[in-house]
Design an enzyme around this catalytic site. Structure first.
Site, short mmCIF file in Angstrom:
data_model
loop_
_atom_site.label_atom_id
_atom_site.label_comp_id
_atom_site.label_asym_id
_atom_site.label_seq_id
_atom_site.Cartn_x
_atom_site.Cartn_y
_atom_site.Cartn_z
N SER A 96 48.84 59.68 71.59
CA SER A 96 49.39 59.33 70.28
C SER A 96 48.33 58.79 69.33
CB SER A 96 50.49 58.28 70.47
OG SER A 96 50.00 57.23 71.30
N THR A 204 51.56 54.52 68.01
CA THR A 204 50.37 54.11 67.26
C THR A 204 49.79 52.83 67.82
OG1 THR A 204 51.16 55.08 65.22
CG2 THR A 204 49.70 53.19 64.98
N THR A 222 46.32 56.46 64.42
CA THR A 222 47.33 57.28 65.09
C THR A 222 47.10 58.77 64.87
OG1 THR A 222 49.74 57.50 65.34
CG2 THR A 222 48.91 57.43 63.11
N ARG A 232 52.14 66.43 57.18
CA ARG A 232 52.91 65.18 57.18
C ARG A 232 51.98 63.98 57.40
NH1 ARG A 232 53.80 60.69 60.91
NH2 ARG A 232 55.81 59.79 60.42
N VAL A 233 52.17 62.97 56.59
CA VAL A 233 51.44 61.72 56.75
C VAL A 233 52.48 60.62 56.91
CG1 VAL A 233 50.01 60.02 55.55
CG2 VAL A 233 49.39 62.44 55.48
N GLY A 234 52.28 59.75 57.87
CA GLY A 234 53.24 58.67 58.12
C GLY A 234 52.81 57.37 57.47
N ASP A 235 53.28 56.30 58.04
CA ASP A 235 52.99 54.97 57.49
C ASP A 235 51.59 54.48 57.83
OD1 ASP A 235 53.84 54.90 60.24
OD2 ASP A 235 53.87 52.71 60.10
N THR A 255 54.59 50.11 64.30
CA THR A 255 54.53 51.34 65.06
C THR A 255 55.93 51.96 65.04
OG1 THR A 255 54.05 52.34 67.21
CG2 THR A 255 55.01 50.15 67.24
N GLY A 256 56.01 53.25 65.29
CA GLY A 256 57.32 53.90 65.32
C GLY A 256 57.47 54.92 64.20
N GLY A 258 57.40 56.36 61.07
CA GLY A 258 56.72 55.87 59.87
C GLY A 258 57.54 55.99 58.61
N1 ASP Z 1 53.95 55.24 62.85
C1 ASP Z 1 53.42 56.51 63.25
C2 ASP Z 1 53.78 57.57 62.28
O1 ASP Z 1 54.88 57.56 61.77
C3 ASP Z 1 53.90 56.92 64.56
C4 ASP Z 1 53.52 56.03 65.68
O2 ASP Z 1 53.84 54.83 65.70
O3 ASP Z 1 52.87 56.53 66.58
O4 ASP Z 1 52.98 58.46 62.09
#
Ligand code: ASP
Length: 343
Positions: A96, A204, A222, A232-235, A255-256, A258
């Site tokens: 991850s 993450t 991450t 796609r881009v997350g948080d 984490t989680g 995003g």
């Molecule tokens: N927060 C990350 C994302 O949404 C995912 C993760 O926690 O691994 O990209």
């Protein structure tokens, strides 16, 4: 809810208060005044000795160890949080983060990272490919450019010009996982908890450290949600979402899923709540409550928050059981089950 702590390296009594982070599960707070009830629901943890490092998930344990080596020599929190998460970026068994991270649905490993120091300086990269250490590129963006964020091809070019080697980050094992996923191509980033075969769809590493001088820094890196849409881009590279540090108050990280963190600007929210007087634990819980309150499907997804305040008090809270965080101080190292929402 089960509460479990694992003492890893000669942990002593000074870390005892941290267990409170794993106890304070709670129900939805009635609307009206969400701040006061949560303030008193805090863990009451005493401040810990500095230096201190905390990070998400069990891969935070070796990452913290590398960070703590720097902190215990009197080093700067910023160096610690960069060095710590690099351990995970380079480890192909962690699917991850960084090298060996699960790819997007087209088979590309695309990486997001950000970093923040004690002065509020910030750097970030998103949708970065073929560079093993996005956290160090993010730090270079922070220290050597007038900008905060570089993305995609521009970020890659900046990294190469700065001397980072280009590498293929897709390992054989991650390629196999992707090919297996392609057979059904069933995209369920929100439901990894219910399908262990998708694990780790997210995990993450986010890290916060406080150094001997009382300065705070944070990092987050991450490969994002497994099998996400290309682009796609997350948080994780978004300052304020995955990470926020204010030396006068504390730091928070996430984490989680995003998308949920971004929509509630989770880490900034948690630091601001701590500024208003909440404990790290209560502030993390309120961060989770904001997601649960607005999303009827919150029970199907995971978000975990982790925070420390400037006194070294720690808190963590997640939507689901299963979120663990690692802590290391001179008293030892621990892996702690975070508290979670009680649906
Ligand atoms: N927060 C990350 C994302 O949404 C995912 C993760 O926690 O691994 O990209």
């Amino acid at each position: 809810m089960s509460t479990r702590r694992q003492f890893l390296v000669g942990a002593g009594a000074a870390l005892t208060g941290m267990a409170a982070a794993g106890r304070a599960s709670g129900r939805l707070v009635p609307s009206g005044n969400p701040v006061d009830p949560l303030r008193i629901a805090g863990s009451g943890m005493d401040g810990l000795e500095k230096p201190l490092v905390v990070s998400t998930w069990n891969h935070g344990v070796p990452a913290n160890a590398a960070a703590f080596e720097i902190l215990s020599r009197g080093g700067r929190a910023l160096d610690a949080v960069e060095t710590g998460v690099r351990v995970c970026e380079a480890d192909p068994s962690i699917r991850s983060v960084g090298y060996g991270g699960l790819p997007d649905r087209e088979g590309h490993v695309t990486l997001d990272a950000c970093i923040m120091d004690e002065k509020g300086h910030a750097g970030s990269v998103a949708f970065l490919q073929n560079i093993m250490h996005p956290i160090s590129v993010a730090r270079k963006v922070m220290e050597e450019t007038p900008h905060v964020m570089l993305v995609g091809e521009g970020a890659r070019r900046f990294a190469v010009e700065s001397g980072f080697p280009e590498e293929d980050l897709l390992t054989e094992s991650s390629r196999e996982a992707w090919q297996q996923w392609l057979q059904k191509a069933d995209y369920q980033p929100w439901a990894p908890q219910s399908d262990p075969s998708l694990q780790p769809a997210h995990d993450t590493i986010s890290m916060l450290a406080i150094d001997r001088n009382g300065n705070l820094s944070g990092s987050c890196t991450t490969s994002g949600l497994a099998f996400k849409m290309h682009g796609r881009v997350g948080d994780s590279p978004i300052i304020g979402a995955s990470l926020f540090v204010d030396n006068e108050v504390g730091g928070a990280c996430a984490t989680g899923v995003g998308e949920e963190v971004m929509k509630t600007v989770g880490s900034f929210l948690i630091v601001e709540l701590m500024r208003q007087g909440m404990t790290p634990q209560a502030a993390c819980r309120e961060g989770v409550r904001r997601i649960v309150a607005r999303n009827p499907k919150a029970g199907e997804l995971q978000v975990g928050y982790l925070a420390i305040d400037r006194h070294g008090r720690t808190g963590a809270y997640a939507i689901q059981p299963g979120f663990q965080f690692a802590v290391q101080s001179k008293s030892g190292a621990e892996l702690i089950d975070a508290a979670h929402w009680d649906f």
